[in-house]
Design a protein around this motif. Structure first.
Motif, PDB file in Angstrom:
ATOM      1  N   ASP A   1      -2.256  -3.004   1.970  1.00  0.00           N
ATOM      2  CA  ASP A   1      -3.571  -3.483   2.397  1.00  0.00           C
ATOM      3  C   ASP A   1      -4.632  -2.546   1.831  1.00  0.00           C
ATOM      4  O   ASP A   1      -5.012  -1.549   2.455  1.00  0.00           O
ATOM      5  N   ASP A   2      -5.091  -2.863   0.616  1.00  0.00           N
ATOM      6  CA  ASP A   2      -6.070  -2.008  -0.058  1.00  0.00           C
ATOM      7  C   ASP A   2      -7.387  -1.924   0.691  1.00  0.00           C
ATOM      8  O   ASP A   2      -8.036  -0.869   0.697  1.00  0.00           O
ATOM      9  N   ALA A   3      -7.802  -3.007   1.327  1.00  0.00           N
ATOM     10  CA  ALA A   3      -9.067  -2.994   2.069  1.00  0.00           C
ATOM     11  C   ALA A   3      -8.978  -2.055   3.272  1.00  0.00           C
ATOM     12  O   ALA A   3      -9.911  -1.283   3.531  1.00  0.00           O
ATOM     13  N   ALA A   4      -7.872  -2.103   4.006  1.00  0.00           N
ATOM     14  CA  ALA A   4      -7.699  -1.197   5.147  1.00  0.00           C
ATOM     15  C   ALA A   4      -7.621   0.254   4.673  1.00  0.00           C
ATOM     16  O   ALA A   4      -8.201   1.154   5.296  1.00  0.00           O
ATOM     17  N   ALA A   5      -6.927   0.468   3.560  1.00  0.00           N
ATOM     18  CA  ALA A   5      -6.828   1.812   2.999  1.00  0.00           C
ATOM     19  C   ALA A   5      -8.214   2.316   2.612  1.00  0.00           C
ATOM     20  O   ALA A   5      -8.586   3.448   2.952  1.00  0.00           O
ATOM     21  N   PHE A   6      -8.972   1.479   1.929  1.00  0.00           N
ATOM     22  CA  PHE A   6     -10.312   1.883   1.512  1.00  0.00           C
ATOM     23  C   PHE A   6     -11.163   2.268   2.715  1.00  0.00           C
ATOM     24  O   PHE A   6     -11.849   3.298   2.699  1.00  0.00           O
ATOM     25  N   HIS A   7     -11.127   1.463   3.749  1.00  0.00           N
ATOM     26  CA  HIS A   7     -11.936   1.729   4.948  1.00  0.00           C
ATOM     27  C   HIS A   7     -11.614   3.121   5.519  1.00  0.00           C
ATOM     28  O   HIS A   7     -12.522   3.897   5.847  1.00  0.00           O
ATOM     29  N   LEU A   8     -10.336   3.455   5.593  1.00  0.00           N
ATOM     30  CA  LEU A   8      -9.944   4.757   6.127  1.00  0.00           C
ATOM     31  C   LEU A   8     -10.279   5.899   5.169  1.00  0.00           C
ATOM     32  O   LEU A   8     -10.718   6.968   5.593  1.00  0.00           O
ATOM     33  N   TYR A   9     -10.054   5.681   3.871  1.00  0.00           N
ATOM     34  CA  TYR A   9     -10.423   6.707   2.892  1.00  0.00           C
ATOM     35  C   TYR A   9     -11.915   7.008   2.984  1.00  0.00           C
ATOM     36  O   TYR A   9     -12.328   8.170   2.977  1.00  0.00           O
ATOM     37  N   GLU A  10     -12.716   5.950   3.068  1.00  0.00           N
ATOM     38  CA  GLU A  10     -14.165   6.147   3.105  1.00  0.00           C
ATOM     39  C   GLU A  10     -14.587   6.908   4.362  1.00  0.00           C
ATOM     40  O   GLU A  10     -15.444   7.804   4.293  1.00  0.00           O
ATOM     41  N   LYS A  11     -13.996   6.586   5.504  1.00  0.00           N
ATOM     42  CA  LYS A  11     -14.325   7.309   6.742  1.00  0.00           C
ATOM     43  C   LYS A  11     -13.963   8.784   6.623  1.00  0.00           C
ATOM     44  O   LYS A  11     -14.741   9.663   6.994  1.00  0.00           O
ATOM     45  N   ALA A  12     -12.784   9.063   6.069  1.00  0.00           N
ATOM     46  CA  ALA A  12     -12.361  10.458   5.884  1.00  0.00           C
ATOM     47  C   ALA A  12     -13.255  11.156   4.852  1.00  0.00           C
ATOM     48  O   ALA A  12     -13.574  12.342   4.991  1.00  0.00           O
ATOM     49  N   ALA A  13     -13.680  10.419   3.840  1.00  0.00           N
ATOM     50  CA  ALA A  13     -14.570  10.972   2.816  1.00  0.00           C
ATOM     51  C   ALA A  13     -15.917  11.360   3.413  1.00  0.00           C
ATOM     52  O   ALA A  13     -16.474  12.413   3.097  1.00  0.00           O
ATOM     53  N   GLU A  14     -16.439  10.510   4.268  1.00  0.00           N
ATOM     54  CA  GLU A  14     -17.736  10.784   4.890  1.00  0.00           C
ATOM     55  C   GLU A  14     -17.671  12.008   5.799  1.00  0.00           C
ATOM     56  O   GLU A  14     -18.667  12.706   5.968  1.00  0.00           O
ATOM     57  N   ILE A  15     -16.493  12.285   6.342  1.00  0.00           N
ATOM     58  CA  ILE A  15     -16.312  13.483   7.166  1.00  0.00           C
ATOM     59  C   ILE A  15     -16.216  14.722   6.276  1.00  0.00           C
ATOM     60  O   ILE A  15     -16.515  15.828   6.693  1.00  0.00           O
ATOM     61  N   GLY A  16     -15.822  14.531   5.006  1.00  0.00           N
ATOM     62  CA  GLY A  16     -15.825  15.643   4.063  1.00  0.00           C
ATOM     63  C   GLY A  16     -14.495  16.015   3.449  1.00  0.00           C
ATOM     64  O   GLY A  16     -14.387  17.062   2.802  1.00  0.00           O
ATOM     65  N   LEU A  17     -13.486  15.181   3.585  1.00  0.00           N
ATOM     66  CA  LEU A  17     -12.174  15.477   3.005  1.00  0.00           C
ATOM     67  C   LEU A  17     -12.208  15.186   1.498  1.00  0.00           C
ATOM     68  O   LEU A  17     -12.357  14.030   1.090  1.00  0.00           O
ATOM     69  N   PRO A  18     -12.099  16.215   0.635  1.00  0.00           N
ATOM     70  CA  PRO A  18     -12.240  16.013  -0.812  1.00  0.00           C
ATOM     71  C   PRO A  18     -11.287  14.977  -1.406  1.00  0.00           C
ATOM     72  O   PRO A  18     -11.698  14.169  -2.235  1.00  0.00           O
ATOM     73  N   ARG A  19     -10.017  14.996  -1.002  1.00  0.00           N
ATOM     74  CA  ARG A  19      -9.068  14.026  -1.573  1.00  0.00           C
ATOM     75  C   ARG A  19      -9.475  12.600  -1.201  1.00  0.00           C
ATOM     76  O   ARG A  19      -9.326  11.676  -2.000  1.00  0.00           O
ATOM     77  N   ALA A  20     -10.009  12.423   0.003  1.00  0.00           N
ATOM     78  CA  ALA A  20     -10.491  11.103   0.421  1.00  0.00           C
ATOM     79  C   ALA A  20     -11.752  10.736  -0.361  1.00  0.00           C
ATOM     80  O   ALA A  20     -11.949   9.567  -0.710  1.00  0.00           O
ATOM     81  N   GLN A  21     -12.593  11.714  -0.654  1.00  0.00           N
ATOM     82  CA  GLN A  21     -13.785  11.446  -1.474  1.00  0.00           C
ATOM     83  C   GLN A  21     -13.360  10.982  -2.860  1.00  0.00           C
ATOM     84  O   GLN A  21     -13.930  10.027  -3.400  1.00  0.00           O
ATOM     85  N   PHE A  22     -12.355  11.639  -3.423  1.00  0.00           N
ATOM     86  CA  PHE A  22     -11.833  11.237  -4.727  1.00  0.00           C
ATOM     87  C   PHE A  22     -11.278   9.810  -4.671  1.00  0.00           C
ATOM     88  O   PHE A  22     -11.601   8.976  -5.514  1.00  0.00           O
ATOM     89  N   ASN A  23     -10.446   9.529  -3.672  1.00  0.00           N
ATOM     90  CA  ASN A  23      -9.844   8.193  -3.571  1.00  0.00           C
ATOM     91  C   ASN A  23     -10.900   7.120  -3.327  1.00  0.00           C
ATOM     92  O   ASN A  23     -10.792   6.017  -3.863  1.00  0.00           O
ATOM     93  N   THR A  24     -11.922   7.442  -2.535  1.00  0.00           N
ATOM     94  CA  THR A  24     -13.006   6.485  -2.284  1.00  0.00           C
ATOM     95  C   THR A  24     -13.770   6.224  -3.584  1.00  0.00           C
ATOM     96  O   THR A  24     -14.051   5.064  -3.928  1.00  0.00           O
ATOM     97  N   GLY A  25     -14.095   7.294  -4.305  1.00  0.00           N
ATOM     98  CA  GLY A  25     -14.787   7.130  -5.585  1.00  0.00           C
ATOM     99  C   GLY A  25     -13.974   6.317  -6.573  1.00  0.00           C
ATOM    100  O   GLY A  25     -14.499   5.436  -7.267  1.00  0.00           O
ATOM    101  N   THR A  26     -12.683   6.580  -6.629  1.00  0.00           N
ATOM    102  CA  THR A  26     -11.797   5.846  -7.534  1.00  0.00           C
ATOM    103  C   THR A  26     -11.699   4.374  -7.126  1.00  0.00           C
ATOM    104  O   THR A  26     -11.679   3.488  -7.989  1.00  0.00           O
ATOM    105  N   ALA A  27     -11.664   4.120  -5.822  1.00  0.00           N
ATOM    106  CA  ALA A  27     -11.624   2.727  -5.343  1.00  0.00           C
ATOM    107  C   ALA A  27     -12.900   1.991  -5.756  1.00  0.00           C
ATOM    108  O   ALA A  27     -12.838   0.848  -6.230  1.00  0.00           O
ATOM    109  N   TYR A  28     -14.042   2.638  -5.586  1.00  0.00           N
ATOM    110  CA  TYR A  28     -15.298   2.011  -6.022  1.00  0.00           C
ATOM    111  C   TYR A  28     -15.301   1.805  -7.541  1.00  0.00           C
ATOM    112  O   TYR A  28     -15.779   0.786  -8.036  1.00  0.00           O
TER     113      TYR A  28
END
Length: 160
Positions: free
Chosen positions: A27-54
């Motif tokens: 479920d890429d959409a569910a994954a993206f939603h969680l990556y983005e939330k973790a990215a907004e909190i400041g987790l670098p790996r989640a920021q990378f994954n969110t950027g890559t998803a976009y």
């Protein structure tokens, strides 16, 4: 769960499960939603994954501006892969405010990736630096050729 309580590492783990099908069907959409939330909190790996998803439009709509924004956050925190991806976006002008290539900024991000020392990123950065050097040399040669043609045309006019 910890993810529901706002733990960015738990969110990232849960997102990763969604991308790998470990939490049911992929479920890429569910994954993206969680990556983005973790990215907004400041987790670098989640920021990378969110950027890559976009960047790739995976789990969300493709958005180069948002991709650059999240990759920049991860790159600023020393994530070599983000530095390399952001560099390529700068080189091509993708997600840049004016849409114009930013070769100097691209080179700076590649140099940062090399400085971090991640082996894969160093290899990618070295390859991109070689490409950029070749492109710059080709542009310089073309500019020299055009200048010479203009000078020859001007000299031909004067000789008439």
């Amino acid at each position: 769960t910890a993810a529901e309580l706002g733990d960015p590492v738990a969110m990232f783990t849960r997102a990763d499960w969604h991308t790998r099908g470990k939490a049911g069907p992929v479920d890429d959409a569910a994954a993206f939603h969680l990556y983005e939330k973790a990215a907004e909190i400041g987790l670098p790996r989640a920021q990378f994954n969110t950027g890559t998803a976009y960047l790739n439009g995976k789990g969300t709509v493709r958005d180069f501006d948002k991709a650059a924004e999240f990759l920049r956050l991860a790159a600023e925190r020393g994530m070599a892969e983000a530095c390399v991806n952001l560099s390529e976006m700068c080189r091509l002008g993708m997600g840049m405010p004016d849409g114009e290539p930013r070769r100097d900024e691209a080179r700076q991000w590649l140099e940062k990736a090399v400085g971090v020392g991640n082996e894969k990123a160093v290899e990618m950065a070295t390859n991109l630096l070689t490409v950029m050097d070749a492109e710059e040399e080709a542009v310089a040669q073309e500019e020299a050729r055009l200048k010479k043609e203009a000078e020859e045309a001007e000299a031909a006019k004067g000789g008439r």
